[in-house]
Design a protein around this motif. Structure first.
Motif, PDB file in Angstrom:
ATOM      1  N   GLY A   1      37.804 -23.240  43.429  1.00  6.01           N
ATOM      2  CA  GLY A   1      37.584 -22.407  42.262  1.00  6.01           C
ATOM      3  C   GLY A   1      36.518 -21.377  42.552  1.00  6.01           C
ATOM      4  O   GLY A   1      35.600 -21.628  43.337  1.00  6.01           O
ATOM      5  N   VAL A   2      36.625 -20.199  41.926  1.00  5.71           N
ATOM      6  CA  VAL A   2      35.673 -19.116  42.149  1.00  5.71           C
ATOM      7  C   VAL A   2      34.579 -19.171  41.091  1.00  5.71           C
ATOM      8  O   VAL A   2      34.857 -19.271  39.887  1.00  5.71           O
ATOM      9  N   PHE A   3      33.328 -19.130  41.537  1.00  4.71           N
ATOM     10  CA  PHE A   3      32.163 -19.058  40.670  1.00  4.71           C
ATOM     11  C   PHE A   3      31.363 -17.818  41.079  1.00  4.71           C
ATOM     12  O   PHE A   3      30.543 -17.875  41.990  1.00  4.71           O
ATOM     13  N   GLY A   4      31.646 -16.673  40.450  1.00  6.84           N
ATOM     14  CA  GLY A   4      30.933 -15.452  40.797  1.00  6.84           C
ATOM     15  C   GLY A   4      31.216 -15.031  42.226  1.00  6.84           C
ATOM     16  O   GLY A   4      32.363 -14.787  42.619  1.00  6.84           O
TER      17      GLY A   4
ATOM     18  N   LEU B   1      27.462 -28.865  49.609  1.00  7.59           N
ATOM     19  CA  LEU B   1      26.781 -29.224  48.374  1.00  7.59           C
ATOM     20  C   LEU B   1      26.632 -30.728  48.223  1.00  7.59           C
ATOM     21  O   LEU B   1      25.638 -31.216  47.684  1.00  7.59           O
ATOM     22  N   ARG B   2      27.639 -31.473  48.684  1.00  2.83           N
ATOM     23  CA  ARG B   2      27.622 -32.926  48.498  1.00  2.83           C
ATOM     24  C   ARG B   2      28.532 -33.580  49.522  1.00  2.83           C
ATOM     25  O   ARG B   2      29.627 -33.088  49.796  1.00  2.83           O
ATOM     26  N   SER B   3      28.068 -34.690  50.072  1.00  2.00           N
ATOM     27  CA  SER B   3      28.869 -35.521  50.967  1.00  2.00           C
ATOM     28  C   SER B   3      28.956 -36.909  50.350  1.00  2.00           C
ATOM     29  O   SER B   3      27.933 -37.527  50.048  1.00  2.00           O
ATOM     30  N   SER B   4      30.178 -37.404  50.146  1.00  2.98           N
ATOM     31  CA  SER B   4      30.393 -38.663  49.429  1.00  2.98           C
ATOM     32  C   SER B   4      31.335 -39.559  50.225  1.00  2.98           C
ATOM     33  O   SER B   4      32.065 -39.091  51.108  1.00  2.98           O
TER      34      SER B   4
ATOM     35  N   THR C   1      23.422 -21.830  42.867  1.00  2.15           N
ATOM     36  CA  THR C   1      23.816 -21.020  44.028  1.00  2.15           C
ATOM     37  C   THR C   1      22.639 -20.234  44.591  1.00  2.15           C
ATOM     38  O   THR C   1      22.833 -19.246  45.282  1.00  2.15           O
ATOM     39  N   GLY C   2      21.398 -20.670  44.331  1.00  5.95           N
ATOM     40  CA  GLY C   2      20.212 -19.965  44.793  1.00  5.95           C
ATOM     41  C   GLY C   2      19.960 -20.133  46.278  1.00  5.95           C
ATOM     42  O   GLY C   2      20.873 -20.438  47.071  1.00  5.95           O
TER      43      GLY C   2
END
Length: 559
Positions: A245-248, A279-282, A316-317
């Motif tokens: 999905g696109v976020f900005g 962002l995350r590894s699960s 997203t900083g």
């Protein structure tokens, strides 16, 4: 000593003056309008009901009347609209009336689109947004996408194009997995496995695999002019599924793992620079690949093993992160039963609205939209031949999830604590899929093909979950149910999926909605909707035929 009178409640019919310690009513009408215009719908209504003076201020202000109507209709202003306020208010009232009466005009035919092969049309994923029709077919050797600009109808479409894989300059031999779009960025992101120069696929049977993101222009299918790296590579474990999905300026990619001894990752990819962050590894099997948005920076993941909706804050900083806000449990299943697959839908939430060729100076506010989840529940049996499945579907308002993200922060909320009043569930055997599973979300509305009251033929059915519209229909009582020639109802009674083979307890859901349906059948294989139109799709023989219907109030309809 002089005694001061106590504040009293005043309605429109009471001219008594209350003691006003803040001297609010002494302000000019222009200043009061300016202040009240920043309030929410319920607060504007409260001001209106507080005293005669504020009642008249609201009644005499076109701006506040428009804001009241917009809040009750769940819309926001569109970018760059220059329409005068009186005309805008009239447009909004006619638009609301048109959807309430559900007067579906005669269709405007669109040129048939010849596709690559006859099989292409059977498995295409369709969407409609702001008059732009999109169609893609993942996991196909002849993968491509359709883009048709319907926003200028009833004139002929201003743009109609089909881009098969061979016309995409960054296409590869191995079929793409998933694609996602951002109209406001003129962006199409196609994700495929990376193919080597000799035509073999990197990583198949090996670890890691390679994903390739193709950063393209939505308008013409070529490399996006703002993408410094039009092909972005990601090394991933062997995959069970991929969602995006696109976020900005970023693309979130969820890569769920195929093997229990591998991890699965969630990536943040800058489509402008090509940078990739994990962002995350699960552990494997933690999430289903598909996800949706709650706000512009909060996404909802579906836990595979935990059977919950997980709300996560995206940052997203400089140091990108994904922080879990809360987990909302789904109905508990019987032993040996599990959620096997999930498909979710919801309008994208964007901070900037793209300029569109629209006859409306407003659009549905996605923040007040509904999310739709179609779920397959599987029950294992010692005898493989006796495995059984059902398909369930449910709707939930984004505003309900936002409230949970605020009040349930940092904890898991069981299904009984949030689900029944906030959702609406339906069920059908997987061998006879529920018709709603093929429906489409448009703001707070949901459109699908289903049987009318006579059960004689499929009709276009629209459900509206926006609470203010439901409450208005309830307040109008019989006047509401007589709309559209009796083709309108308000559903307030709870629905129940019985306890039994799949669920440990009855699944009771109470989310209210309005429902209306077309007067006649049109024979479509699929149907989509946006704020201005309904698009019927008829696929077959290697072609997709589109027909566009306007929804107008009876007084405005000339058909």
């Amino acid at each position: 000593m002089e005694s001061k009178s106590q504040p009293t409640h005043h309605g429109p019919g009471n001219t008594a003056l209350a003691y006003d310690p803040c001297h609010l009513t002494s302000l000019s009408a222009e200043l009061l309008v300016y202040i009240i215009s920043y309030l929410r719908l319920e607060d504007i209504t409260a001001c209106e009901q507080s005293c005669t003076h504020l009642f008249n201020v609201v009644k005499d202000s076109l701006l506040l009347q428009y804001l009241k109507e917009a809040g009750a209709s769940g819309v926001r202003g569109t970018f760059g609209s220059q329409m005068a306020l009186p005309e805008r208010l009239e447009k909004l009232r006619l638009w609301r009336k048109g959807w309430e009466e559900f007067n579906v005009s005669k269709s405007t035919p669109v040129t048939k689109l010849q596709l690559v092969d006859a099989g292409w049309v059977e498995e295409i994923d369709l969407s409609l947004s702001g008059g732009h029709f999109f169609g893609t077919r993942p996991f196909s050797e002849d993968h491509g996408y359709m883009h048709v600009d319907l926003s200028s109808l009833p004139d002929s479409p201003s743009h109609a194009a089909i881009f098969p894989a061979k016309s995409l300059p960054t296409s590869v031999e191995f079929p793409p997995i998933v694609s996602t779009t951002a109209e406001e960025k003129d962006l199409l992101v196609v994700i495929s496995y990376l193919s080597s120069d000799d035509g073999s696929q990197h990583g198949l049977g090996l670890s890691p695999w390679q994903l390739q993101l193709h950063i393209l222009s939505l308008a013409h299918g070529k490399e996006h002019p703002l993408a410094a790296c039009p092909r972005v590579h990601i090394s991933v474990p062997p995959q069970r599924g991929v969602g995006a999905g696109v976020f900005g300026d970023y693309v979130v990619v969820v890569a769920s793992s195929l093997h229990d001894d591998d991890s699965e990752e969630i990536y943040l990819v800058s489509w402008r620079t090509g940078s990739v962050h994990i962002l995350r590894s699960s552990p494997a099997g933690t999430y289903f690949p598909q996800f949706s948005q709650v706000t512009a920076d909060v996404l909802v993941l579906v836990q595979r093993q935990g059977s919950a909706l997980e709300l996560c804050k995206l940052d997203t900083g400089e140091s990108p992160s994904l922080v879990t806000l809360c987990a909302l449990g789904l109905p508990e299943l019987q032993p040996r039963s599990f959620y096997k697959s999930v498909v979710c839908q919801g309008d994208r939430i964007v901070s900037e609205c793209p300029p569109r060729k629209s006859s409306l100076p407003f659009s549905s506010d996605p923040k007040d939209g509904v999310l739709f989840f179609s779920v397959v529940v599987r029950r294992h049996s010692p005898n493989l031949a006796k495995h059984r499945s059902v398909r369930v579907a449910f709707w939930v308002l984004r505003r309900s999830l936002r409230g949970q993200a605020i009040h349930a922060t940092g904890r898991r909320c069981p299904w009984e604590g949030w689900g029944p009043p906030a959702t609406r569930w339906v069920l059908s055997p997987a061998s006879s899929p529920i018709r709603e599973a093929k429906g489409h979300v448009a703001g707070s509305r949901f459109v699908y093909l289903g049987m009318g009251l006579q059960g004689d033929a499929e009709r276009i059915i629209v459900r509206d979950f926006y609470p203010e519209r439901v409450n208005r229909a309830l307040a109008e009582g019989h006047a509401a149910t007589s709309r559209a020639g009796g083709r309108f109802k308000v559903v307030t009674e709870p629905s129940t999926i019985d306890q039994g083979y799949y669920f440990r307890a009855p699944v009771v859901s109470e989310l209210k909605f309005c429902e209306t349906w077309s007067e006649s059948s049109h024979g479509y294989s699929d149907v989509l909707m946006d704020d201005e139109r309904i698009v019927g799709v008829l696929a077959g023989g290697g072609e997709v035929a589109l027909s566009v219907h306007k929804v107008t109030p009876v007084a405005d309809c000339t058909d």
